[in-house]
Design a protein around this motif. Structure first.
Motif, PDB file in Angstrom:
ATOM      1  N   ARG A 137      55.930 -44.305  61.299  1.00 37.84           N
ATOM      2  CA  ARG A 137      57.005 -43.626  61.607  1.00 37.84           C
ATOM      3  C   ARG A 137      56.827 -43.186  63.204  1.00 37.84           C
ATOM      4  NH1 ARG A 137      60.328 -41.339  57.895  1.00 37.84           N
ATOM      5  NH2 ARG A 137      60.591 -39.519  59.327  1.00 37.84           N
TER       6      ARG A 137
ATOM      7  N   ALA B  72      77.732 -40.626  56.024  1.00 36.22           N
ATOM      8  CA  ALA B  72      76.370 -41.554  55.618  1.00 36.22           C
ATOM      9  C   ALA B  72      76.806 -43.002  55.677  1.00 36.22           C
ATOM     10  CB  ALA B  72      76.127 -41.093  54.083  1.00 36.22           C
TER      11      ALA B  72
ATOM     12  N   GLN C  67      76.577 -51.652  40.192  1.00 34.09           N
ATOM     13  CA  GLN C  67      76.562 -50.404  39.833  1.00 34.09           C
ATOM     14  C   GLN C  67      75.649 -49.272  40.635  1.00 34.09           C
ATOM     15  OE1 GLN C  67      76.432 -49.739  35.577  1.00 34.09           O
ATOM     16  NE2 GLN C  67      77.465 -51.603  35.225  1.00 34.09           N
ATOM     17  N   VAL C  68      74.719 -49.773  40.835  1.00 30.89           N
ATOM     18  CA  VAL C  68      73.604 -48.888  41.523  1.00 30.89           C
ATOM     19  C   VAL C  68      73.809 -48.634  43.022  1.00 30.89           C
ATOM     20  CG1 VAL C  68      71.749 -49.021  39.559  1.00 30.89           C
ATOM     21  CG2 VAL C  68      71.752 -50.655  41.508  1.00 30.89           C
ATOM     22  N   CYS C  69      74.601 -49.791  43.551  1.00 29.37           N
ATOM     23  CA  CYS C  69      74.385 -49.862  45.137  1.00 29.37           C
ATOM     24  C   CYS C  69      75.328 -48.768  45.519  1.00 29.37           C
ATOM     25  CB  CYS C  69      75.196 -51.131  45.651  1.00 29.37           C
ATOM     26  SG  CYS C  69      75.294 -51.132  47.238  1.00 29.37           S
ATOM     27  N   PRO C  70      74.752 -47.826  46.387  1.00 27.95           N
ATOM     28  CA  PRO C  70      75.404 -46.448  46.754  1.00 27.95           C
ATOM     29  C   PRO C  70      76.373 -46.836  47.779  1.00 27.95           C
ATOM     30  CG  PRO C  70      73.286 -46.172  47.443  1.00 27.95           C
ATOM     31  CD  PRO C  70      73.181 -47.888  46.895  1.00 27.95           C
ATOM     32  N   TYR C  71      76.521 -48.014  48.371  1.00 29.25           N
ATOM     33  CA  TYR C  71      77.087 -48.591  49.470  1.00 29.25           C
ATOM     34  C   TYR C  71      78.338 -49.432  49.349  1.00 29.25           C
ATOM     35  CZ  TYR C  71      73.377 -46.107  51.790  1.00 29.25           C
ATOM     36  OH  TYR C  71      72.647 -44.854  52.533  1.00 29.25           O
TER      37      TYR C  71
ATOM     38  N   GLN D 257      72.135 -51.136  53.547  1.00 24.97           N
ATOM     39  CA  GLN D 257      71.345 -50.185  54.239  1.00 24.97           C
ATOM     40  C   GLN D 257      69.785 -50.307  53.860  1.00 24.97           C
ATOM     41  OE1 GLN D 257      72.738 -47.844  56.732  1.00 24.97           O
ATOM     42  NE2 GLN D 257      74.450 -48.896  56.219  1.00 24.97           N
ATOM     43  N   GLY D 258      69.516 -51.198  52.989  1.00 25.05           N
ATOM     44  CA  GLY D 258      68.225 -51.508  52.697  1.00 25.05           C
ATOM     45  C   GLY D 258      67.415 -50.504  51.850  1.00 25.05           C
ATOM     46  N   CYS D 259      67.988 -49.731  50.918  1.00 26.21           N
ATOM     47  CA  CYS D 259      67.505 -48.786  50.119  1.00 26.21           C
ATOM     48  C   CYS D 259      66.670 -49.409  48.931  1.00 26.21           C
ATOM     49  CB  CYS D 259      68.433 -48.071  49.539  1.00 26.21           C
ATOM     50  SG  CYS D 259      69.724 -48.561  48.063  1.00 26.21           S
ATOM     51  N   GLY D 260      67.137 -50.891  48.278  1.00 24.97           N
ATOM     52  CA  GLY D 260      66.211 -51.404  47.539  1.00 24.97           C
ATOM     53  C   GLY D 260      66.610 -50.976  45.968  1.00 24.97           C
ATOM     54  N   SER D 261      67.524 -50.134  45.730  1.00 21.78           N
ATOM     55  CA  SER D 261      68.053 -50.034  44.295  1.00 21.78           C
ATOM     56  C   SER D 261      68.285 -51.015  43.505  1.00 21.78           C
ATOM     57  CB  SER D 261      69.363 -48.969  44.353  1.00 21.78           C
ATOM     58  OG  SER D 261      68.986 -47.803  45.025  1.00 21.78           O
TER      59      SER D 261
ATOM     60  N   LEU E  48      64.124 -57.520  48.978  1.00 26.08           N
ATOM     61  CA  LEU E  48      64.353 -56.580  50.077  1.00 26.08           C
ATOM     62  C   LEU E  48      63.383 -56.876  51.119  1.00 26.08           C
ATOM     63  CD1 LEU E  48      65.683 -54.192  51.426  1.00 26.08           C
ATOM     64  CD2 LEU E  48      63.955 -52.842  50.338  1.00 26.08           C
TER      65      LEU E  48
END
Lengths: 657, 163
Positions: free
Chosen positions: A72, A532, A593-597, A626-630, A642
């Motif tokens: 980071r 967001a 279903q799981v994609c938050p975007y 956005q690359g969360c990987g859900s 991913l």
């Protein structure tokens, strides 16, 4: 065969004092794929980076592991070093041996050394599975959509348009101006609100880069940052704006009277109306809920008196589409309904009004021409009681938050009352005076001194009627006694609430909102303007209660964000996003279903080469992801991967030690 | 399942395989899978504030706790680890809006399954650590390490032991 180079940093003494670096190098060299391992005092310094660049070329490395501080911290630095040496920057892995080893195991050098060696083994194993990735560039449609034509929307639209970026500004009511157009004067300088707002409204209407669509609303938003498509419903105004001159003959003759929202229903308007005389555009619309011609087919006087023939009773709602790259939400606020304050007699006593009603009364273009009048008998009040925090900071009846502006506008009302009715006296019941802002505290102090208003710290417990007066009983906490004030008029400073349409709009746009209905910003401190969802920004009270200066500042910030987004013809995007391998995709669509975007959509592809039979698979929109990987973890057939965090990379890490 | 610690001359016995006794200087390996935005940042803060914790954990960075496939946990238990810690953002604070909720549901199921096949429930643990909770991360690691140390080495279902 992989050729991994490992570069271990001393970080001065930060790592070297607690980790036996030569031992780590020795251990690292035992790994089969490691062809080069070296230590240096400061890897992030220029000579350190030069060592990496040289080794990449000389040792023909296929991936690089830097064992140093947290990724980071310096991942970007080292990625740049890789690309400077002609290597794909995503072939870098960072082993975090400072934050995760030397700094947290300072009492056990052996354990810290073992752990550092393990972390390097993991990073080496991962780096072997790293793939070359390339930044994604997404085309941008350079047009912004601003939702809401209050001061926030006006300021955002003007600032964006001044940067020569086209703006579509939509407003649900017939005129722009919003709440600020209802105000008489503004704190802390007592500028006339209309005088500072209406020139901006005119600028909006005449700006070559602004397309103003009043009386309209968004009904659909699809796409992703830089490439949105908005469907906008233009509500039927029943007036052909291109013919209408705004002469006013129609509303003068219209026989139907309707409570006037602009004046807080104190007086009446007609069924064909402009909200207020300075409206922009200054064209009337017909209120379909009240027009007798539209309801019963009788009347039509406006059509008869209109010399231009602009009235069209057959007009229908129209849906138009605009391609846009960014959205600014500026839907403003509503006011809290004080009905739950039954002990005050809200609804029973006519002479209890809200502060915006008071504002309209004292306004020069208000229903009473600028004089406050008692709604019960039309007399000018002498004793006026202002009660603050009605709904605000009241968990039992209202809402928990502070509405922020009530302290200031109440002080302003005290001054305005004093200006309009010289022999009046104001009493203010308050909980705290929150006057943080440039010139605010001074304004409140000056108001208290100039008007000699009585500020009473305490809550009002009851209001009852005595003759034609209202008796206000409350506590003066500073003397610890119950006080009673005889009032001609009581003004309630009601709380700011989110517009009731906000949750529906938020769902439609795909942004989140809080429990009160205010739109949620991406980060409360560091990203207060963005949502967001990339490319959607917030201005004004739609995000939280705020005053005009803050609203204007946030609107300009939105404009800066939009201009930044549109600075190039394409946008650069991190390539660490998900990808579907359609060979494996079984079309279960769990990922959707799981994609938050909402980045994943269904796609029909042929069963095989040249086959006419089709099958359903998932498709990820790389502009939105956005690359969360859900989706990766939910995928049963392991069809989704991913980039940067693929299954082989992580499994390699797990089994490396 | 109740933890009954058995010791043979000061050495810990594997709770799943009472026949397996750990060597005298045995140290468990714990795989820590942390989300990038909260828990990994929190673990970095633990480092910058020099809060000390046991060195048994090996940390893997993932973008979000919802990226953690149950396979990672099972693979860790099968190969290198004696225990697994998965940590994400606090509920409501997910960088990706709702990923940690998916993760939470998934882990309830995987934990039950692991329990059912015979793993002690403390082998796999889940926590919320925010980017500001450096001391909490150290406490979580301490607790997980202590728990795993009591359970002894994980022998059952290790690939090399399955014949």
């Amino acid at each position: 065969m992989a050729r991994v180079g490992v570069f271990v940093c001393f970080c001065g003494a930060n790592i070297a004092d607690f980790v036996d670096v030569p031992k780590v190098i020795e251990e690292t060299k035992k790994i089969r794929e490691v062809k080069y391992a070296i230590e240096y005092k400061y890897m992030c310094s220029d000579p350190g980076q030069q060592m990496i660049r040289d080794a990449i070329v000389q040792q023909k490395l296929t991936s690089v592991v830097v064992a140093a501080c947290s990724p980071r911290m310096h991942e970007k630095t080292f990625r740049k070093a890789l690309s400077d040496a002609g290597m794909n920057p995503y072939l870098l892995e960072v082993a975090n041996i400072r934050e995760h080893s030397s700094w947290v195991h300072q009492k056990d050098k052996k354990a810290a050394t073992d752990k550092a060696a393990d972390l390097i083994r993991m990073a080496v194993a991962k780096s072997i599975a790293n793939e070359q990735l390339h930044e994604i560039s997404v085309p941008v449609t350079k047009r912004a959509l601003v939702i809401g034509g209050g001061i926030a929307g006006i300021q955002a639209a003007l600032d964006i348009a001044d940067a020569r970026i086209p703006v579509t500004l939509i407003e649900k009511s017939p005129s722009i101006g919003g709440r600020m157009a209802q105000l008489d004067e503004t704190f802390p300088t007592l500028d006339c609100s209309q005088c500072i707002l209406t020139p901006k409204m005119v600028d909006v209407a005449s700006h070559p880069y602004i397309e103003l669509i009043p009386y309209s609303e968004v009904i659909e938003l699809t796409g992703y940052v830089g490439n949105y498509k908005a469907k906008i419903r233009k509500k039927a105004s029943y007036v052909n704006f291109s013919n209408c001159t705004g002469c006013g003959a129609c509303w003068l003759k219209c026989p139907v009277k309707v409570p006037n929202e602009y004046n807080m229903n104190i007086d009446k308007r007609k069924a064909i109306y402009t909200p207020f005389p300075q409206a922009v555009p200054n064209k009337p619309v017909i209120d379909a809920e009240h027009c007798t011609m539209l309801l019963k087919g009788k009347c039509g006087i406006c059509a008869k008196v209109c010399e231009k023939g602009a009235i069209d009773f057959k007009m229908q709602d129209e849906v138009i589409e605009r391609e846009i790259g960014a959205v600014v939400i500026a839907t403003g606020y509503d006011l809290w309904d004080p009905k739950p304050y039954e002990e005050y007699g809200v609804g029973r006593f006519k002479d209890i009004i809200t502060s915006l009603e008071f504002e309209r009364m004292v306004s020069a273009n208000g229903p009473s021409g600028g004089l406050p009048l008692r709604p019960s008998d039309g007399k000018v009040p002498k004793n006026v009681v202002f009660i603050k925090c009605i709904g605000s900071r009241d968990e039992s009846k209202g809402i928990e938050y502070c509405s922020k502006i009530c302290c200031m506008y109440t002080a302003k009302h005290v001054v305005l009352l004093h200006h309009k009715v010289h022999d009046s006296h104001a009493y203010v019941f308050y909980m705290d005076i929150r006057a943080a802002g440039k010139g605010y505290e001074e304004f409140v102090k000056k108001a208290q001194v100039d008007t000699a208003a009585t500020y009473l710290r305490g809550r009002v417990s009851k209001i009852y009627k005595k003759g034609d007066k209202l008796m206000v009983r409350g506590e003066d906490a500073q003397i610890g006694q119950v006080v009673e004030v005889e009032a001609d008029l009581v003004v309630l400073a009601t709380a700011i609430t989110a517009p009731k349409d906000n949750p529906a709009l938020a769902r439609l746009l795909g942004v989140s909102y809080d429990k009160y209905g205010f739109m949620s910003e991406a980060h409360p401190k560091l990203r207060p303007v963005e949502t967001a969802k990339a490319g959607i920004f917030l201005a004004g009270c739609t995000q939280a209660p705020k005053d005009i200066p803050d609203t204007v500042a946030q609107a300009s910030a939105c404009a800066a964000k939009v201009c930044g987004l549109f600075a190039g013809d394409t946008m650069k995007k991190d390539p660490m996003i998900s990808k579907v391998n359609t060979e494996f995709c079984s079309g279960c669509l769990n990922c959707i279903q799981v994609c938050p975007y909402q980045a994943i959509v269904e796609e029909e592809i042929p069963m095989g080469h040249g086959s006419k039979e089709m099958r359903t698979v998932s498709k990820i929109n790389e502009g939105v992801c956005q690359g969360c990987g859900s989706c990766v973890a939910i995928c049963r057939s392991m069809a989704i991967s991913l980039a940067g965090f693929t299954d082989p990379q992580i499994i390699n890490e797990i089994v490396a030690i | 399942m109740e933890t009954q610690i058995k010791e043979t001359q000061g050495n810990v016995v594997s709770i799943e395989n009472p026949g397996i006794v750990a060597p005298a200087n045995w140290q468990p390996v714990i795989m820590g899978i942390l989300c990038n935005w909260c828990s990994y940042a929190g673990s970095d803060l633990t480092g910058t504030s020099r809060t000390q914790y046991p060195p048994n954990i090996r940390i893997i960075r993932v973008p979000c706790s919802s990226r953690v496939d149950p396979w990672f946990i099972i693979k860790s238990l099968q190969t290198t680890a004696d225990g697994v810690l998965v940590s994400g953002c606090h509920p409501g604070d997910c960088h990706y809006i709702a990923g940690n909720y998916y993760a939470r549901r998934r882990f309830l199921v995987i934990k039950k399954l692991l329990n059912f096949v015979g793993y002690h429930e403390n082998r796999v643990q889940f926590s919320w650590v925010s980017a500001a909770e450096g001391p909490k991360f150290a406490k979580v690691v301490q607790k997980v390490t202590d728990d795993i140390k009591k359970l002894g080495p994980l022998h059952k279902y290790k690939k090399e032991n399955l014949k």
